[in-house]
Design a protein around this motif. Structure first.
Motif, PDB file in Angstrom:
ATOM      1  N   UNK A 198       0.860  -1.199   0.000  1.00 34.06           N
ATOM      2  CA  UNK A 198       0.000   0.000   0.000  1.00 34.06           C
ATOM      3  C   UNK A 198       0.888   1.238   0.000  1.00 34.06           C
ATOM      4  N   UNK A 199       1.906   1.211   0.858  1.00 31.95           N
ATOM      5  CA  UNK A 199       2.815   2.358   0.926  1.00 31.95           C
ATOM      6  C   UNK A 199       3.486   2.606  -0.422  1.00 31.95           C
ATOM      7  N   UNK A 200       4.048   1.533  -0.996  1.00 31.33           N
ATOM      8  CA  UNK A 200       4.848   1.706  -2.217  1.00 31.33           C
ATOM      9  C   UNK A 200       4.029   2.093  -3.430  1.00 31.33           C
ATOM     10  N   UNK A 201       2.751   1.757  -3.425  1.00 33.85           N
ATOM     11  CA  UNK A 201       1.926   2.054  -4.602  1.00 33.85           C
ATOM     12  C   UNK A 201       0.993   3.231  -4.374  1.00 33.85           C
ATOM     13  N   UNK A 202       1.176   3.943  -3.270  1.00 27.77           N
ATOM     14  CA  UNK A 202       0.298   5.082  -2.990  1.00 27.77           C
ATOM     15  C   UNK A 202       1.080   6.373  -3.198  1.00 27.77           C
TER      16      UNK A 202
END
Ligand SMILES: Nc1ncnc2c1ncn2[C@@H]1O[C@H](COP(=O)(O)OP(=O)(O)OP(=O)(O)O)[C@@H](O)[C@H]1O
Length: 443
Positions: free
Chosen positions: A181-185
């Motif tokens: 979630x972090x890397x794709x947000x």
């Protein structure tokens, strides 16, 4: 035209002349007198098949041969001096290391076939041993319906900035999902700070979360930024949120409502912009019903909910996961280990995996280092074989099954064109027809 390269390891040079006299089609052999020379030649790399000549009882030590074979991804054929096989001078355990073996005097047609067969297998397997495609998304392995559903949910979760609660059993991949979630947000360039609420003494959690000023308490010799502040602009991942003591639940709720923190020992309120992702392996709704978790905090955290399925509910992903772990840890495996036995794969698929993917990662890593086999067994993984006592196949059975696999693959590749398949395998059409008949291959 000689296009296929073979390496002959022949200490005494006994069989070399005979081999050359056979004038095997398509093959160009380089002869070396020692295993060291073989290693050097193989490092330079063009041979597809190696032949090791055993001309006497004491030709080679088994462990020397094993070390040579284990280190190079080519196929090996043993050439045995007359009478050696019958006398039992070359142990079956040594012969098992080889793709095939031939006794003197050499049968040209059989050797030609055996070489073509080994060559075909090397070509086929080198394509297969490309690092496995991860097959999933978001850096996760898995294409089972449950994982595909998780990816679809992630597509939506990464597009917004609301808090997320991730549920799922221990080791199922909740932290991996939080990272995804972090890397794709939009927060990908901000920090990702993880904190396990179950692993920190309750008395320390408050200062870990909110930080403290110098002199706030005995031992606070300098100011410490808390995890919430450290995650500013990024993501704060709170693992095992169910373990957060009730008084701290109130503090966290206040932060989620006001987006402000106050360090211990300070009166200054600091605005912090973080996305909170929490994870739990316990049923938080039940904890709320039991009065162990604040309902208002539960609703604040559970704006978006994701559930990571346990591994036993996505068994079709297990072989791929095991291969991915194997590929990731290739650099620290025992040299002779080449992959998994089919028995190990079937056992893994049947096993319930109470520790989920983490358990699978640990078992595979351990087996890769400790296994003394070419193909990891269920026992190497510390799992009871799903197949009970397995009777080891004979060399004849093994040879037949490999022959069948190679011939069927080539036939498929050349759309059942027997002439083309025979040419590719380096054998005559008549031989191929005979083998198709013997192996009961249906065209
Ligand atoms: N789908 C997956 N593909 C590849 N690796 C995975 C997958 N799921 C989990 N893993 C790996 O399994 C291990 C455990 O995953 P993770 O730490 O995310 O689990 P968890 O649910 O957060 O565990 P815990 O509840 O104990 O904190 C990690 O090494 C992780 O990289």
């Amino acid at each position: 035209m000689s296009s296929r390269k073979g390496l002959v390891v022949d200490r005494g040079g006994a069989l070399c002349a005979e081999l050359h006299a056979l004038e095997l089609q398509d093959w160009d052999f380089q002869v070396v007198p020692s295993l060291d020379a073989a290693r050097r030649t193989l490092a330079a790399g063009s041979a597809s098949v190696g032949l090791v000549v055993f001309d006497s009882v004491s030709s080679w030590l088994e462990r020397e041969i094993e070390a040579l074979i284990a280190h190079h991804d080519i196929e090996w054929i043993a050439l045995l001096g007359q009478g050696l096989l019958r006398s039992g001078a070359v142990p079956a355990s040594t012969l098992r290391l080889f793709h095939d073996f031939h006794s003197m005097p050499l049968d040209r047609e059989r050797l030609q076939f055996s070489l073509g067969h080994a060559y075909g297998k090397v070509q086929f397997c080198s394509r297969e041993s490309e690092p496995p495609q991860v097959g999933g998304r978001y850096g996760m392995t898995g294409t089972s319906p449950k994982m595909l559903q998780l990816y679809r949910q992630l597509d939506k979760v990464v597009a917004v900035d609301a808090p997320v609660l991730i549920g799922g059993e221990s080791g199922s991949g909740k932290e991996l999902v939080a990272h995804a979630i972090h890397q794709h947000s939009a927060r990908a360039h901000g920090p990702f700070i993880a904190m396990n609420c179950g692993a920190i003494a309750p008395s320390l959690i408050h200062s870990e979360l909110f930080g403290y000023e110098r002199g706030a308490f005995t031992g606070a010799t300098q100011r410490k930024v808390g995890n919430i502040e450290a995650a500013s602009g990024g993501v704060l991942f709170l693992d095992e949120i169910g373990d957060l003591p009730l008084d701290l639940q109130a503090s966290l709720l206040r932060f989620l409502q006001e987006k402000m923190i106050t360090r211990v020992g300070s009166t200054e309120r600091v605005k912090v912009n973080v996305r909170v992702i929490a994870a739990t392996h316990v049923d938080l709704a039940r904890a709320v019903a039991d009065g162990r978790f604040r309902q208002d905090l539960y609703y604040r955290l559970n704006v978006l909910h994701l559930h990571v399925p346990p591994l036993r509910e996505r068994r079709e992903d297990i072989p791929r996961l095991a291969e991915a772990v194997f590929a990731d840890n290739r650099h620290q495996k025992s040299s002779q280990v080449k992959g998994f036995s089919s028995e190990a794969v079937r056992t893994m698929v049947d096993y319930p995996w109470p520790g989920n993917v983490r358990e699978l990662v640990n078992r595979v890593q351990q087996a890769m280092i400790m296994s003394e086999h070419k193909f990891i067994t269920a026992a190497d993984l510390g799992l009871p074989s799903a197949e009970g006592e397995v009777v080891a196949p004979t060399l004849e059975e093994l040879r037949a099954s490999v022959e069948r696999e190679v011939i069927e693959t080539s036939l498929r590749k050349y759309r059942n064109n027997v002439s083309e398949t025979a040419r590719q395998l380096g054998i005559s059409r008549v031989t191929l027809y005979r083998m198709i008949d013997r192996l009961k291959i249906i065209l």
